[in-house]
Design a protein around this motif. Structure first.
Motif, PDB file in Angstrom:
ATOM      1  N   ALA A  69      20.446 -11.280 -35.830  1.00  0.00           N
ATOM      2  CA  ALA A  69      21.077  -9.960 -35.790  1.00  0.00           C
ATOM      3  C   ALA A  69      21.424  -9.583 -34.361  1.00  0.00           C
ATOM      4  CB  ALA A  69      20.136  -8.922 -36.389  1.00  0.00           C
ATOM      5  N   ASN A  70      22.303  -8.579 -34.238  1.00  0.00           N
ATOM      6  CA  ASN A  70      22.654  -8.039 -32.927  1.00  0.00           C
ATOM      7  C   ASN A  70      21.604  -7.065 -32.421  1.00  0.00           C
ATOM      8  OD1 ASN A  70      25.742  -8.012 -34.406  1.00  0.00           O
ATOM      9  ND2 ASN A  70      25.448  -9.177 -32.553  1.00  0.00           N
ATOM     10  N   GLN A  71      20.749  -6.622 -33.304  1.00  0.00           N
ATOM     11  CA  GLN A  71      19.727  -5.646 -32.937  1.00  0.00           C
ATOM     12  C   GLN A  71      18.346  -6.281 -33.066  1.00  0.00           C
ATOM     13  OE1 GLN A  71      20.669  -2.657 -35.780  1.00  0.00           O
ATOM     14  NE2 GLN A  71      20.083  -3.895 -37.505  1.00  0.00           N
ATOM     15  N   MET A  72      17.378  -5.668 -32.419  1.00  0.00           N
ATOM     16  CA  MET A  72      16.008  -6.152 -32.498  1.00  0.00           C
ATOM     17  C   MET A  72      15.476  -5.897 -33.904  1.00  0.00           C
ATOM     18  SD  MET A  72      13.897  -7.686 -30.767  1.00  0.00           S
ATOM     19  CE  MET A  72      12.195  -8.097 -30.638  1.00  0.00           C
ATOM     20  N   LEU A  73      14.874  -6.910 -34.494  1.00  0.00           N
ATOM     21  CA  LEU A  73      14.306  -6.785 -35.832  1.00  0.00           C
ATOM     22  C   LEU A  73      12.796  -6.939 -35.776  1.00  0.00           C
ATOM     23  CD1 LEU A  73      16.757  -9.122 -37.778  1.00  0.00           C
ATOM     24  CD2 LEU A  73      16.738  -6.633 -37.826  1.00  0.00           C
ATOM     25  N   ARG A  74      12.140  -6.191 -36.632  1.00  0.00           N
ATOM     26  CA  ARG A  74      10.688  -6.352 -36.781  1.00  0.00           C
ATOM     27  C   ARG A  74      10.469  -7.171 -38.041  1.00  0.00           C
ATOM     28  NH1 ARG A  74       7.912  -1.490 -34.192  1.00  0.00           N
ATOM     29  NH2 ARG A  74       6.541  -1.289 -35.977  1.00  0.00           N
ATOM     30  N   PHE A 112      31.678  -8.916 -31.528  1.00  0.00           N
ATOM     31  CA  PHE A 112      32.288  -9.246 -32.801  1.00  0.00           C
ATOM     32  C   PHE A 112      31.904 -10.660 -33.245  1.00  0.00           C
ATOM     33  CE2 PHE A 112      35.903 -10.707 -35.411  1.00  0.00           C
ATOM     34  CZ  PHE A 112      35.797  -9.776 -36.432  1.00  0.00           C
ATOM     35  N   ASP A 113      31.255 -10.766 -34.384  1.00  0.00           N
ATOM     36  CA  ASP A 113      30.881 -12.038 -35.026  1.00  0.00           C
ATOM     37  C   ASP A 113      29.934 -12.916 -34.208  1.00  0.00           C
ATOM     38  OD1 ASP A 113      32.240 -11.462 -37.349  1.00  0.00           O
ATOM     39  OD2 ASP A 113      33.997 -12.667 -36.852  1.00  0.00           O
ATOM     40  N   VAL A 114      29.212 -12.354 -33.240  1.00  0.00           N
ATOM     41  CA  VAL A 114      28.285 -13.166 -32.444  1.00  0.00           C
ATOM     42  C   VAL A 114      27.164 -13.714 -33.325  1.00  0.00           C
ATOM     43  CG1 VAL A 114      26.670 -13.167 -30.498  1.00  0.00           C
ATOM     44  CG2 VAL A 114      28.843 -11.952 -30.311  1.00  0.00           C
ATOM     45  N   ALA A 115      26.609 -12.871 -34.203  1.00  0.00           N
ATOM     46  CA  ALA A 115      25.547 -13.338 -35.106  1.00  0.00           C
ATOM     47  C   ALA A 115      26.103 -14.404 -36.055  1.00  0.00           C
ATOM     48  CB  ALA A 115      24.958 -12.167 -35.882  1.00  0.00           C
ATOM     49  N   ASP A 116      27.296 -14.183 -36.566  1.00  0.00           N
ATOM     50  CA  ASP A 116      27.916 -15.151 -37.475  1.00  0.00           C
ATOM     51  C   ASP A 116      28.099 -16.500 -36.774  1.00  0.00           C
ATOM     52  OD1 ASP A 116      28.077 -12.938 -39.090  1.00  0.00           O
ATOM     53  OD2 ASP A 116      30.258 -12.915 -39.218  1.00  0.00           O
ATOM     54  N   GLN A 117      28.588 -16.464 -35.543  1.00  0.00           N
ATOM     55  CA  GLN A 117      28.810 -17.698 -34.801  1.00  0.00           C
ATOM     56  C   GLN A 117      27.500 -18.456 -34.590  1.00  0.00           C
ATOM     57  OE1 GLN A 117      30.844 -16.409 -31.238  1.00  0.00           O
ATOM     58  NE2 GLN A 117      32.616 -15.707 -32.400  1.00  0.00           N
ATOM     59  N   ARG A 118      26.418 -17.718 -34.347  1.00  0.00           N
ATOM     60  CA  ARG A 118      25.119 -18.373 -34.141  1.00  0.00           C
ATOM     61  C   ARG A 118      24.635 -19.016 -35.437  1.00  0.00           C
ATOM     62  NH1 ARG A 118      21.161 -18.084 -30.080  1.00  0.00           N
ATOM     63  NH2 ARG A 118      19.662 -19.717 -30.606  1.00  0.00           N
ATOM     64  N   ILE A 119      24.849 -18.334 -36.552  1.00  0.00           N
ATOM     65  CA  ILE A 119      24.450 -18.906 -37.842  1.00  0.00           C
ATOM     66  C   ILE A 119      25.242 -20.180 -38.115  1.00  0.00           C
ATOM     67  CG2 ILE A 119      24.448 -18.536 -40.346  1.00  0.00           C
ATOM     68  CD1 ILE A 119      23.825 -15.544 -39.694  1.00  0.00           C
TER      69      ILE A 119
END
Length: 152
Positions: free
Chosen positions: A33-38, A54-61
């Protein structure tokens, strides 16, 4: 085999199902995610924060997912990219996306986007229902039984 989650828009109820599955099966679960997750403390569960954009999380996946992995996302273009790599995709409502149906879903998504861009109000998705959560859990269980190697 690993499970990757497009976590920015993934409903909390779906994440909770995934946490239970990871702990029960010992399959590595990574939420991106783009945000911190617990996430709950577990050797099987981790959260990965990526930079905003834009789409940074998608690109990492797409970069991380491999053939045989499972990706949880409602993002159809992302689904198409990981299906092309040989991964399985389940959307949060329990629909399995694979080589047999991803092009149809991508075409429908693009058509709906063109309607929205032309000013047509297409509405949004309905709230996640109990039936949706059950469909997701059932689909995930069926998929894991189908693709997971049997431990001896």
């Amino acid at each position: 085999m690993k499970i990757w989650v497009d976590a920015d828009a993934c409903p909390v109820a779906i994440k909770e199902i995934l946490y239970r599955v990871a702990n029960r099966t010992g399959i590595e679960l990574t939420l991106i995610a783009n945000q911190m997750l617990r996430v709950p403390p577990s050797p099987w569960i981790k959260a990965l924060q990526v930079p905003s954009g834009f789409d940074v999380a998608d690109q990492r996946i797409v970069q991380e997912a491999a053939a045989g992995d499972v990706v949880v996302t409602a993002d159809v273009p992302l689904a198409a990219l990981v299906v092309a790599k040989g991964a399985w995709v389940i959307d949060p409502r329990g629909e399995l996306l694979d080589k047999g149906n991803i092009q149809e879903r991508l075409s429908m998504r693009n058509f709906m986007e063109s309607l929205r861009n032309s000013g047509v109000d297409t509405g949004g998705p309905s709230a996640l229902s109990t039936a949706d959560k059950q469909a997701f859990a059932n689909q995930l269980d069926r998929l894991l039984v189908k693709i997971r190697p049997i431990r001896s």
